[in-house]
Design a protein around this motif. Structure first.
Motif, PDB file in Angstrom:
ATOM      1  N   PRO A  58      30.897  24.455   6.930  1.00  0.00           N
ATOM      2  CA  PRO A  58      31.484  23.149   7.289  1.00  0.00           C
ATOM      3  C   PRO A  58      30.480  22.145   7.860  1.00  0.00           C
ATOM      4  O   PRO A  58      30.528  20.962   7.506  1.00  0.00           O
ATOM      5  CB  PRO A  58      32.574  23.493   8.315  1.00  0.00           C
TER       6      PRO A  58
ATOM      7  N   ASN B 126      37.342  34.922   8.257  1.00  0.00           N
ATOM      8  CA  ASN B 126      38.467  34.587   9.140  1.00  0.00           C
ATOM      9  C   ASN B 126      39.818  35.130   8.711  1.00  0.00           C
ATOM     10  O   ASN B 126      40.791  34.944   9.407  1.00  0.00           O
ATOM     11  CB  ASN B 126      38.643  33.070   9.135  1.00  0.00           C
TER      12      ASN B 126
ATOM     13  N   MET C 257      39.359  23.762   5.565  1.00  0.00           N
ATOM     14  CA  MET C 257      38.212  22.868   5.443  1.00  0.00           C
ATOM     15  C   MET C 257      37.351  23.252   4.236  1.00  0.00           C
ATOM     16  O   MET C 257      36.881  22.393   3.496  1.00  0.00           O
ATOM     17  CB  MET C 257      37.389  22.974   6.724  1.00  0.00           C
TER      18      MET C 257
ATOM     19  N   ASN D  26      42.107  26.338  10.119  1.00  0.00           N
ATOM     20  CA  ASN D  26      41.425  25.063   9.918  1.00  0.00           C
ATOM     21  C   ASN D  26      40.108  25.252   9.155  1.00  0.00           C
ATOM     22  O   ASN D  26      39.787  24.506   8.237  1.00  0.00           O
ATOM     23  CB  ASN D  26      41.173  24.426  11.288  1.00  0.00           C
ATOM     24  N   GLN D  27      39.383  26.299   9.542  1.00  0.00           N
ATOM     25  CA  GLN D  27      38.094  26.536   8.894  1.00  0.00           C
ATOM     26  C   GLN D  27      38.285  26.869   7.407  1.00  0.00           C
ATOM     27  O   GLN D  27      37.547  26.406   6.551  1.00  0.00           O
ATOM     28  CB  GLN D  27      37.359  27.681   9.605  1.00  0.00           C
TER      29      GLN D  27
ATOM     30  N   ASP E  40      46.023  32.062  13.425  1.00  0.00           N
ATOM     31  CA  ASP E  40      45.059  31.441  14.341  1.00  0.00           C
ATOM     32  C   ASP E  40      44.688  30.053  13.822  1.00  0.00           C
ATOM     33  O   ASP E  40      44.211  29.889  12.697  1.00  0.00           O
ATOM     34  CB  ASP E  40      43.817  32.337  14.443  1.00  0.00           C
TER      35      ASP E  40
ATOM     36  N   MET F 158      42.369  27.793  14.601  1.00  0.00           N
ATOM     37  CA  MET F 158      40.982  27.468  14.264  1.00  0.00           C
ATOM     38  C   MET F 158      40.528  28.173  12.987  1.00  0.00           C
ATOM     39  O   MET F 158      39.807  27.608  12.171  1.00  0.00           O
ATOM     40  CB  MET F 158      40.053  27.814  15.422  1.00  0.00           C
ATOM     41  N   SER F 159      40.982  29.400  12.818  1.00  0.00           N
ATOM     42  CA  SER F 159      40.652  30.127  11.587  1.00  0.00           C
ATOM     43  C   SER F 159      41.253  29.409  10.390  1.00  0.00           C
ATOM     44  O   SER F 159      40.609  29.221   9.360  1.00  0.00           O
ATOM     45  CB  SER F 159      41.216  31.554  11.633  1.00  0.00           C
TER      46      SER F 159
END
Ligand code: SF4
Lengths: 466, 203
Positions: free
Chosen positions: A39, A65, A86, A82-83, A77, A79-80
């Motif tokens: 990212p 993730n 992304m 989102n990653q 999760d 943040m996971s």
């Protein structure tokens, strides 16, 4: 003509330019990307107003993730999730093929490359992941890069790298019963230490190496980074060509013949000079297990935790700190020690052969009650094959469940974490403090040794059952 | 990746006399989920710095106020393990600009240079001298001179030369990165791609 090593042949043919007083500009044939290290590189590219130069030479999959159960649900999760999202978005923006969760091509990045036939002899392959060394099994130069370098490859299809030194590690003779490629890897790292290969690119050679399957070769090259080397490689031979042939991205027809003729030239010439050479006898290798907190702290399974007498200064302190973390004492026998978890999977041992070995061993036996086992295929294709070969029934009958593909308990980034203080016999590649979860204690071993531990609940010599 | 130019630095140093400090200690995997390069310094050495209830662990050097400065001094084989550049971002974001050791893992060393950190390799004996100097006086100053490639223990005047390749030195001194260089090579790269090539390049 000057005798060249396999490494030189491939490296030299990919140098676009030598920077004065600096590194080489190396052309990259295949760039694999995943959600964790890409990212910031995409962000950098966007800031410069650039596009990925060769999206067709770039392949993406999210693996670190992802959960390994209920993959049809959205990742819990935030943040996971989102990653992963992304990565998908960035791939769409830049026209990169994305093998998303649940898709046919999904899996750990180093498993899917070879499986699809993307990985071929003679290539240069990079990924923002140190275990990119796996692909060297095909006679390719494959190495891990940092995120700044991921951005370089996006922008220019090149990286800037100083040319490493060359090392050859030869293992000759026949491997003993119960000894796998993983044991060879752990043995070599124990011999030369986790920094012994630093500054070098390793070629593995010798009759024991030639006898390995492609899966085994990948396991060995995968672990080459753990001795500090930039990567490992093995000259391609009939085993390699047969593995590649017919795969989705393998050359076809006349292209195959051209490729094959070239691939056959990819070996170190007689008289080629290596900066460093090591020779080992396969007969001396027994099933290995680690007892400490780096992959160099491995011993034959029948051995005792080494004494720190001979060490001094910070070596001694570091060693004792490591044993304290593991809860082990010097001079203790490894066999018989109680364990809590077993993890079979990762880019080291998450291929079909690994599950065949594990299932073959546990067939007709039962998982020990004190053991929680995570059996995680490296990819969807591996998962499908496990099912097709009827290994799931064997696993289930022995009390094991098959999970879905991903990095899983190899690193504590997804839901599969080993709890604090627990012992995990793991087929992955790193036993650093906290690698499998804060306070988790990792014992690296082969799928066979993991199977022996899973059915006995203790560290057990798999040869007892063979 | 943009970073500040590096010329000369004089600073006290923080000692971490542990060997084989791996990237999972520098930044544990669970903190790699960010999609931007910021805030990694908070999680530098997270599990050595904080206990389970997020309380600082008193005897870890980064938590001891007697130690400060922009130089981190680590035991041999610093940065082994993963290729995660997050490790060097964390070191940079925390405020370090120089890491000194007697031996670095390859990828860490490359990532450090790409993140604006100068990795300085000294002999094991010199490393011990640095640790000893800090022990005697926590505020002891060290000078890192990139131009002359010299690391000096100010208290004793002893110094060690370090190596860095001239191209990387130029980049660090000017805050430049490789991407600008490579983008400028566009035509050469295109010509290379068009040239007949022995390798079967991904076709
Ligand atoms: S399986 Fe483990 S080592 Fe392999 S890519 Fe995933 S996290 Fe990295």
């Amino acid at each position: 003509m000057e005798a060249k090593t396999l490494f030189d042949k491939i490296w030299d043919s990919h140098v676009v330019k030598e920077v004065e007083g600096g590194p080489s500009v190396l052309y990259i044939d295949l760039h694999l990307i995943h959600e964790v290290t890409s990212p910031v590189a995409f962000l950098g590219l966007d800031k410069r107003g650039l596009k990925v130069l060769r999206p067709e030479k770039t392949v993406a999959t999210p693996d670190h993730n992802v959960p390994t159960i209920d993959q049809h649900l959205s990742i819990k999760d935030e943040m996971s999730r989102n990653q992963v999202e992304m990565l998908k978005k960035n791939c769409a923006n830049h026209g990169i093929v994305y093998h998303g969760l649940g898709s046919e091509g999904h899996g750990v990045v180093h498993i899917i490359g070879p499986e699809m036939g993307l990985t071929k002899p003679g290539m240069t392959i990079v990924c923002g992941d140190s275990h990119t060394s796996t692909h060297g099994a095909f006679g390719a130069i494959a190495f891990g890069i940092g995120t700044s370098e991921v951005e370089m490859v996006f922008a220019s299809q090149c990286v800037m790298q100083p040319k490493p030194k060359k090392m050859r590690i030869s293992v000759n003779g026949e491997l003993n019963k119960g000894v796998t490629a993983k044991d060879v890897a752990l043995y070599v790292i124990a011999q030369i230490s986790t920094s012994g290969g630093t500054g070098h690119f390793v070629e593995f050679a010798g009759t024991a190496i030639e006898s390995l399957s492609m899966e085994g070769r990948m396991t060995l090259c995968n672990m080459s980074i753990e001795c500090g080397a930039r990567g490992g490689m093995i000259a391609p031979d009939q085993t390699t060509f047969e593995y590649v042939k017919g795969r989705q991205f393998a050359p076809k027809g006349a292209d195959w013949d051209t490729a094959l003729a070239y691939w056959k030239t990819l070996k170190s010439d007689d008289g080629a000079v290596f900066d460093t050479e090591y020779f080992y006898d396969a007969a001396n290798i027994e099933p290995m297990i680690t007892f400490g907190t780096n992959p160099g702290m491995g011993i034959g399974i029948s051995q005792y935790v080494p004494n720190s007498n001979k060490l001094t200064g910070s070596d001694k302190l570091t060693y004792e700190k490591s044993l304290k973390y593991m809860g082990y004492d010097q001079g203790e026998k490894m066999i018989g020690k109680k364990i809590d978890y077993v993890f079979v999977g990762s880019c080291t041992n998450g291929r079909i052969e690994d599950f065949r070995a594990f299932a073959g061993f546990v067939k007709g036996k039962k998982k020990a009650d004190n053991v929680t086992a995570w059996i995680v295929p490296g990819s969807r294709a591996v998962e499908k094959q496990i099912i097709a070969e009827g290994l799931v029934e064997i696993l289930n009958a022995a009390g094991f469940e098959l999970r879905q593909p991903g990095c899983s308990a190899c690193l504590a980034m997804n839901d599969d974490k080993i709890p604090e203080g627990k012992y995990s016999v793991s087929t992955s590649n790193r036993n650093f403090e906290g690698r499998q979860g804060p306070g988790a204690r990792t014992l690296l071993a082969s799928p066979l040794t993991a199977a022996a531990a899973a059915v006995s609940g203790r560290i057990t010599d798999p040869r007892e059952f063979l | 990746m943009s970073y500040d130019k590096f010329t000369t630095l004089t600073s006290p140093a923080v000692p971490l006399p542990i060997e084989n400090i791996d990237t999972d200690q520098i930044i544990p995997a669970r903190f790699l989920k960010a999609v931007e390069r910021k805030g990694f310094g908070d999680n530098l050495f997270r599990d050595w710095r904080y206990d389970k209830s997020n309380q600082p662990i008193a005897d870890f050097p980064l938590n001891q106020s007697k130690y400060s400065g922009k130089i981190l001094v680590g035991g041999k084989n610093f940065g082994s393990g993963s290729s995660r550049e997050h490790a060097t971002w964390a070191v940079y974001d925390y405020g370090f600009r120089v890491v000194v050791s007697s031996f670095f893992a390859d990828i860490f060393q490359g990532n450090a240079l790409n993140s604006g950190i100068l990795p300085v390799v000294v002999s094991p004996e010199f490393l011990e001298k640095i640790f000893a100097t800090i022990e005697v006086d926590n505020n002891s100053q060290f000078e890192v001179d990139l131009q002359n490639q010299k690391f000096t223990i100010k208290a004793t005047g002893e110094s060690a030369d370090f190596t860095i390749n001239p191209y990387k030195k130029h980049c660090l001194a000017n805050g430049l990165d490789d991407i600008d260089y490579l983008v400028d090579m566009k035509e050469e790269i295109a010509a290379f791609e068009a040239s007949p090539h022995p390798s079967f390049r991904g076709a």
